[in-house]
Design a protein around this motif. Structure first.
Motif, PDB file in Angstrom:
ATOM      1  N   UNK A 457      10.341 -19.867 -19.649  1.00 13.68           N
ATOM      2  CA  UNK A 457      10.592 -21.228 -20.108  1.00 13.68           C
ATOM      3  C   UNK A 457       9.721 -22.258 -19.390  1.00 13.68           C
ATOM      4  N   UNK A 458       9.466 -22.040 -18.083  1.00 12.86           N
ATOM      5  CA  UNK A 458       8.680 -23.007 -17.318  1.00 12.86           C
ATOM      6  C   UNK A 458       7.229 -23.028 -17.785  1.00 12.86           C
ATOM      7  N   UNK A 459       6.673 -21.845 -18.058  1.00 14.96           N
ATOM      8  CA  UNK A 459       5.291 -21.782 -18.556  1.00 14.96           C
ATOM      9  C   UNK A 459       5.165 -22.433 -19.930  1.00 14.96           C
ATOM     10  N   UNK A 460       6.164 -22.191 -20.798  1.00 11.67           N
ATOM     11  CA  UNK A 460       6.123 -22.801 -22.125  1.00 11.67           C
ATOM     12  C   UNK A 460       6.170 -24.319 -22.025  1.00 11.67           C
ATOM     13  N   UNK A 461       7.007 -24.809 -21.118  1.00  9.97           N
ATOM     14  CA  UNK A 461       7.118 -26.262 -20.948  1.00  9.97           C
ATOM     15  C   UNK A 461       5.813 -26.852 -20.452  1.00  9.97           C
ATOM     16  N   UNK A 462       5.183 -26.158 -19.513  1.00 10.93           N
ATOM     17  CA  UNK A 462       3.920 -26.636 -18.955  1.00 10.93           C
ATOM     18  C   UNK A 462       2.832 -26.694 -20.029  1.00 10.93           C
ATOM     19  N   UNK A 463       2.777 -25.695 -20.885  1.00  9.64           N
ATOM     20  CA  UNK A 463       1.729 -25.642 -21.897  1.00  9.64           C
ATOM     21  C   UNK A 463       1.917 -26.698 -22.993  1.00  9.64           C
ATOM     22  N   UNK A 464       3.163 -27.097 -23.238  1.00  2.94           N
ATOM     23  CA  UNK A 464       3.405 -28.083 -24.293  1.00  2.94           C
ATOM     24  C   UNK A 464       3.264 -29.520 -23.803  1.00  2.94           C
ATOM     25  N   UNK A 465       3.096 -29.720 -22.503  1.00  2.25           N
ATOM     26  CA  UNK A 465       2.972 -31.080 -21.959  1.00  2.25           C
ATOM     27  C   UNK A 465       1.646 -31.712 -22.396  1.00  2.25           C
ATOM     28  N   UNK A 466       1.621 -33.021 -22.655  1.00  2.00           N
ATOM     29  CA  UNK A 466       0.361 -33.707 -22.982  1.00  2.00           C
ATOM     30  C   UNK A 466      -0.636 -33.567 -21.836  1.00  2.00           C
ATOM     31  N   UNK A 467      -1.920 -33.655 -22.165  1.00  2.00           N
ATOM     32  CA  UNK A 467      -2.971 -33.460 -21.167  1.00  2.00           C
ATOM     33  C   UNK A 467      -2.811 -34.395 -19.984  1.00  2.00           C
ATOM     34  N   UNK A 468      -2.457 -35.628 -20.240  1.00  2.00           N
ATOM     35  CA  UNK A 468      -2.329 -36.611 -19.167  1.00  2.00           C
ATOM     36  C   UNK A 468      -1.183 -36.293 -18.213  1.00  2.00           C
ATOM     37  N   UNK A 469      -0.237 -35.471 -18.664  1.00  2.00           N
ATOM     38  CA  UNK A 469       0.941 -35.173 -17.833  1.00  2.00           C
ATOM     39  C   UNK A 469       0.943 -33.749 -17.287  1.00  2.00           C
ATOM     40  N   UNK A 470      -0.043 -32.958 -17.659  1.00  2.00           N
ATOM     41  CA  UNK A 470      -0.013 -31.545 -17.280  1.00  2.00           C
ATOM     42  C   UNK A 470       0.071 -31.359 -15.768  1.00  2.00           C
ATOM     43  N   UNK A 471      -0.713 -32.129 -14.999  1.00  2.00           N
ATOM     44  CA  UNK A 471      -0.725 -31.968 -13.546  1.00  2.00           C
ATOM     45  C   UNK A 471       0.638 -32.298 -12.953  1.00  2.00           C
ATOM     46  N   UNK A 472       1.241 -33.396 -13.429  1.00  5.70           N
ATOM     47  CA  UNK A 472       2.563 -33.795 -12.928  1.00  5.70           C
ATOM     48  C   UNK A 472       3.606 -32.750 -13.280  1.00  5.70           C
ATOM     49  N   UNK A 473       3.576 -32.282 -14.538  1.00  9.21           N
ATOM     50  CA  UNK A 473       4.535 -31.277 -14.977  1.00  9.21           C
ATOM     51  C   UNK A 473       4.350 -29.988 -14.177  1.00  9.21           C
ATOM     52  N   UNK A 474       3.081 -29.596 -13.937  1.00  9.58           N
ATOM     53  CA  UNK A 474       2.794 -28.380 -13.175  1.00  9.58           C
ATOM     54  C   UNK A 474       3.400 -28.491 -11.771  1.00  9.58           C
TER      55      UNK A 474
END
Length: 483
Positions: A457-474
């Protein structure tokens, strides 16, 4: 404006039982001329009218005002001498004057309808040789103009919650009850039964003229039931769309529009009259029977006007907290004021804009003025209707397409080829039933779903995040994994 048509839509068919439609029309036309006079020239009729006024038959709101005043619940309040008390009294009295003025137009329409009906019915009784003209006129007013008190509601609708749910429903119930009483008046085969059935047909004919076939009682409720059944059998089906196509092929575009919308379709008609007169949607929440992306509007129907008020209060509060004061005020305004604001915006911009501020269509000054009154422009109603049907068709296709792709991906992810074959069969069945709206399953899309299913679930969430938020979500998800 709509309320003032009630003598035409209900009184005329009712009185046609006693002497025929032509006589009823003549008597009603004469009553319209005399209703605004202090005296009709007939001493007995004037005396009966005075009695009807005092008894609350033709002016029931005046009786309620007197009862409120006598019980100490009058609209105006006196201050208690303190600054706070006097301020409360001034504010209360100002609001009371506003609400009295607001309701005065409706009260005047109600008074006019009842006076017209009483006069026409009294003269009908006299000319048809009935024994008690005043009693006949009283009954005609009750039958055609309604009795709006708690005693004329179901028991469950007399409390606070029931009264809110029944708001604006008593007229519809009264209309259907009158239609039923006339259709089954007298014994089978009697002159009364024949006259009553003719009157019921006249009443439906008037409704057909004003609201079109789409406005006949329970029409939209029946469509929802049919659509729901066929959609669950795998058809991308809309009764409204199919009916429009059939009538257009049979009668041409103009003929189809007239059958479906009545006078609203007449050339030069600037407003959607059918939207005000139609009675097709009488059972709240029947849209829940159909398949759609969102059922918010249907659930709102079940809650009635109170649900709409609550919804607007929440959205208004959200806009206020976001700094949109004007939007918040507009959201919590009564519908009449929202119509005035919408009409003013149309007048200023020359366009009708939806709730998101997107242009719907160009509008004229006349349409803007009629929107201020409360009528939807005909051009806008047609566009919104066509848009709604198109979105419904697209939505049905999209929902089934997603369901098939999901099932296909599950089969591949689990190595279950029976599921894959089942998904193919679903696709083929849909395409056979709906050749005009086929489903094309994208295999790259299915593969992406399979890959997503195999991730946590965590990987799926990370991949669906917008580009601008990927680092924060990661970073956030990394902390969760570490914990």
């Amino acid at each position: 404006m709509v309320n003032l048509t009630q003598p035409f839509t209900m009184t005329l068919p009712y009185l046609s039982q006693f002497g025929g439609l032509t006589k009823a029309g003549v008597r009603l036309a004469a009553a319209v001329k005399d209703a605004g006079k202090d005296a009709t020239g007939d001493a007995q009729l004037d005396a009966a009218m005075q009695w009807a006024t005092e008894e609350g038959i033709v002016a029931p709101q005046e009786v309620h005002y007197l009862q409120a005043q006598a019980s100490g619940k009058g609209a105006l309040r006196a201050g208690d001498g303190t600054t706070a008390g006097n301020t409360r009294a001034h504010l209360n009295n100002a609001m009371a004057k506003v609400t009295l003025g607001w309701g005065k137009l409706f009260a005047m329409a109600e008074l006019a309808n009842r006076r017209i009906t009483f006069i026409a019915a009294y003269r009908t009784a006299v000319e048809e040789g009935m024994g008690d003209p005043a009693h006949f006129a009283q009954e005609a007013v009750a039958q055609t103009q309604g009795i709006y008190n708690s005693g004329n509601k179901p028991k469950w609708a007399r409390g606070a919650v029931g009264s809110l749910l029944m708001t604006f429903k008593q007229y519809s119930i009264g209309y259907l009850e009158l239609l039923s009483r006339m259709a089954f008046a007298g014994a089978p085969g009697s002159k009364e039964r024949a006259a009553g059935r003719r009157a019921a047909l006249y009443m439906l004919a008037v409704l057909l003229l004003m609201g079109g076939a789409d406005g006949l009682p329970f029409e939209q409720d029946l469509e929802d039931a049919i659509d729901g059944i066929l959609q669950r059998l795998g058809y991308n089906f809309s009764s409204k769309r199919s009916k429009q196509a059939f009538l257009t092929d049979t009668l041409g575009q103009g003929g189809a529009d007239f059958v479906l919308k009545g006078v609203s379709s007449m050339p030069g008609m600037p407003v959607d009259v059918a939207g005000r007169f139609g009675m097709g949607n009488l059972i709240p929440g029947t849209g829940l029977l159909t398949e759609k992306d969102s059922y918010a509007r249907d659930l709102g129907e079940l809650a009635g006007p109170a649900g709409d008020v609550a919804k607007r209060a929440f959205t208004g509060t959200g806009k206020l907290l976001g700094g949109d004061v004007a939007g918040a005020v507009l959201d919590v305004m009564p519908a009449a004021l929202r119509n005035v604001a919408k009409g003013a915006d149309m007048l200023a911009t020359g366009t009708y804009r939806d709730a998101r501020g997107y242009n719907v269509n160009d509008t004229s000054a006349a349409e803007a003025v009629m929107k201020m009154v409360g009528f939807q422009p005909n051009s806008t109603a047609d566009i919104q209707d066509a848009k709604g049907q198109a979105l419904n068709m697209v939505g049905q296709n999209r929902m089934r397409s997603i369901e098939i792709a999901e099932h296909w991906a599950q089969g591949l992810a689990n190595g279950d080829m029976a599921k894959v074959d089942e998904a193919r069969a679903w696709r083929d069945d849909w395409n056979a039933k709906n050749p005009a709206t086929p489903i094309r399953v994208s295999m790259p899309g299915v593969i992406k779903r399979v890959q997503a299913m195999r991730q946590d679930a965590l990987n799926r969430t990370q991949k669906t995040a917008p580009a601008a938020l990927k680092q924060t979500v990661r970073r956030e998800l990394a902390e969760t994994r570490a914990a």
